[in-house]
Write an enzyme that holds these catalytic residues in place. Sequence first.
Site, PDB file in Angstrom:
ATOM      1  CB  ALA A 143      -4.318  -3.834  -0.337  1.00 37.56           C
ATOM      2  CG  LEU A 168      11.800  -9.747   8.764  1.00 38.74           C
ATOM      3  CD1 LEU A 168      12.007  -9.981  10.252  1.00 38.74           C
ATOM      4  CD2 LEU A 168      12.493  -8.453   8.340  1.00 38.74           C
ATOM      5  NE  ARG A 225       9.359  -5.303   6.389  1.00 40.32           N
ATOM      6  CZ  ARG A 225       9.187  -5.919   7.545  1.00 40.32           C
ATOM      7  NH1 ARG A 225       9.184  -5.216   8.659  1.00 40.32           N
ATOM      8  NH2 ARG A 225       9.031  -7.224   7.605  1.00 40.32           N
ATOM      9  NE  ARG A 237       0.945 -11.537   0.906  1.00 43.20           N
ATOM     10  CZ  ARG A 237       1.762 -10.573   1.326  1.00 43.20           C
ATOM     11  NH1 ARG A 237       1.287  -9.410   1.674  1.00 43.20           N
ATOM     12  NH2 ARG A 237       3.051 -10.772   1.362  1.00 43.20           N
ATOM     13  CE1 TYR A 285      -6.513  -4.054   6.542  1.00 41.66           C
ATOM     14  CE2 TYR A 285      -4.790  -5.523   5.736  1.00 41.66           C
ATOM     15  CZ  TYR A 285      -5.181  -4.324   6.325  1.00 41.66           C
ATOM     16  OH  TYR A 285      -4.239  -3.408   6.716  1.00 41.66           O
ATOM     17  CB  CYS A 303      -0.848   0.045   1.270  1.00 46.04           C
ATOM     18  SG  CYS A 303      -2.269  -1.028   1.213  1.00 46.04           S
TER      19      CYS A 303
HETATM   20  C1  LIG Z   1       4.935  -0.238   2.851  1.00 42.19           C
HETATM   21  C2  LIG Z   1       4.246  -1.567   2.989  1.00 42.19           C
HETATM   22  C3  LIG Z   1       2.966  -1.722   2.488  1.00 42.19           C
HETATM   23  C4  LIG Z   1       2.321  -2.963   2.540  1.00 42.19           C
HETATM   24  N1  LIG Z   1       1.101  -3.144   1.963  1.00 42.19           N
HETATM   25  C5  LIG Z   1       0.576  -4.384   1.847  1.00 42.19           C
HETATM   26  C6  LIG Z   1      -0.552  -4.621   1.022  1.00 42.19           C
HETATM   27  O1  LIG Z   1      -1.056  -3.739   0.321  1.00 42.19           O
HETATM   28  N2  LIG Z   1      -1.048  -5.887   0.992  1.00 42.19           N
HETATM   29  C7  LIG Z   1      -0.485  -6.909   1.700  1.00 42.19           C
HETATM   30  O2  LIG Z   1      -0.968  -8.035   1.644  1.00 42.19           O
HETATM   31  N3  LIG Z   1       0.625  -6.711   2.457  1.00 42.19           N
HETATM   32  C8  LIG Z   1       1.175  -5.491   2.509  1.00 42.19           C
HETATM   33  N4  LIG Z   1       2.350  -5.304   3.197  1.00 42.19           N
HETATM   34  C9  LIG Z   1       3.031  -6.479   3.761  1.00 42.19           C
HETATM   35  C10 LIG Z   1       4.091  -6.990   2.778  1.00 42.19           C
HETATM   36  O3  LIG Z   1       3.511  -7.383   1.544  1.00 42.19           O
HETATM   37  C11 LIG Z   1       4.883  -8.164   3.372  1.00 42.19           C
HETATM   38  O4  LIG Z   1       4.049  -9.265   3.572  1.00 42.19           O
HETATM   39  C12 LIG Z   1       5.573  -7.801   4.687  1.00 42.19           C
HETATM   40  O5  LIG Z   1       6.110  -6.501   4.671  1.00 42.19           O
HETATM   41  C13 LIG Z   1       6.690  -8.792   5.018  1.00 42.19           C
HETATM   42  O6  LIG Z   1       7.664  -8.844   3.980  1.00 42.19           O
HETATM   43  P1  LIG Z   1       9.067  -8.030   4.113  1.00 42.19           P
HETATM   44  O7  LIG Z   1       9.740  -8.520   5.372  1.00 42.19           O
HETATM   45  O8  LIG Z   1       9.838  -8.386   2.850  1.00 42.19           O
HETATM   46  O9  LIG Z   1       8.731  -6.591   4.209  1.00 42.19           O
HETATM   47  C14 LIG Z   1       2.983  -4.057   3.174  1.00 42.19           C
HETATM   48  C15 LIG Z   1       4.261  -3.866   3.721  1.00 42.19           C
HETATM   49  C16 LIG Z   1       4.894  -2.660   3.611  1.00 42.19           C
HETATM   50  C17 LIG Z   1       6.303  -2.525   4.151  1.00 42.19           C
END
Ligand SMILES: Cc1cc2nc3c(=O)[nH]c(=O)nc-3n(C[C@H](O)[C@H](O)[C@H](O)COP(=O)(O)O)c2cc1C
Length: 359
Positions: free
Chosen positions: A57, A302, A325, A231, A183, A25
């Site tokens: 999303a 992560l 991230r 998901r 959600y 998002c």
């Molecule tokens: C800025 C940001 C926005 C996110 N928006 C969504 C989203 O729109 N839909 C979703 O399912 N997860 C969302 N997430 C979760 C990520 O898709 C992901 O599952 C989570 O950050 C863990 O992965 P990472 O450790 O690589 O960040 C978001 C995470 C971040 C950091």
Amino acid sequence: MSALFTPLRIGNLEFVNRIVIAPMCQYSAVEGCMNDWHLIHLGHLALSGAALLTIEATAVLPEGRITYADVGLWDHATEDAIGRTLAGVRRWSKMPIAIQLSHAGRKASTEVPWKGGAQIPPGDAKGWEMVAPSAVPNVDGNRPPVALDRGGLAQIRDAFAAAAQRAARLGVDAIQLHGAHGYLLHQFLSPLSNRRDDEYGGSLENRMRFPLEVFDAVRTIFPGDRPVSVRVSGTDWVEGGWNIEQTCAFAAMLEAAGCDAVHISSGGLHPAQRIPVGPSYQVPLARTVKTAVGIPAVAVGLIAGFDQAEAIVATREADMVGLARTILYDPRWPWHAAAELGAQVQAPFQYLRSQRTGR
Ligand SMILES: Cc1cc2nc3c(=O)[nH]c(=O)nc-3n(C[C@H](O)[C@H](O)[C@H](O)COP(=O)(O)O)c2cc1C
């Protein structure tokens, strides 16, 4: 040969490697419409060399947005805005693009995260009435949502289908349904948020009913040669909540209904969650789901190291890895992973001179 850079086919979609850009998002839309920010954001990620770019999303109804600045896909204006963004991205990148379709349920009508993320009441210009399976607030003391009646359920199911039809028209390559992070669809699955006493609540079969109806509606309308994935949160991380056994049962039902892949995240439903956060912390959930289904499973959370990602795919803990991230911080992560693992990515001609050996 790197496992991370081994191609994979899902339906008619060719993935050049196993790296998926997870939905993120941006809270930067106006009235649900994408703008130049989304072109910049998605555009640079589309040059990253990953196998799939997932659009954030995207709400199927205005009241299904988490915040007033979420992207939507519920009318001509929101469809056109995504269409303009996609035209720009597609002009310069061949990366397949998926969209995550979502409804926030009781987690809707909030302020954007960098302004605190608090609930906004319906009377406010930026707020609205939330709906959910039951009138249970997501946090004690928060305003409770309105429990959905039959008409409300049908309206939301039809809105998911209509958004899927718009996505098909836009040429989006795949749909991901958001069934995670507390959600709306997750709110139906978890006994902590679903207290209904009709056929949509109570037993596991009943709690899965609405998410499966939404899946069927989307799968029916979206072209059969384009994948639909879901998901899920593999667990609520709360005693008595949604757990990995129920996730496996749900994944098996989805597979039987024609789902092409499952993407396993976790948590987001209840404030009592205790998450053992650390590198690869959600990978064991993906590995367990893989014992229950034959469709590809995506692990996320992560995953930041090249060898870490390589090992997850090589040891078949998951079929693909999702990055959020990690790839925001380093949008050329797949280039760097390929260099480290002796593989290759498709880079734009304009950037070819960036190769270290080519100077
Ligand atoms: C800025 C940001 C926005 C996110 N928006 C969504 C989203 O729109 N839909 C979703 O399912 N997860 C969302 N997430 C979760 C990520 O898709 C992901 O599952 C989570 O950050 C863990 O992965 P990472 O450790 O690589 O960040 C978001 C995470 C971040 C950091």
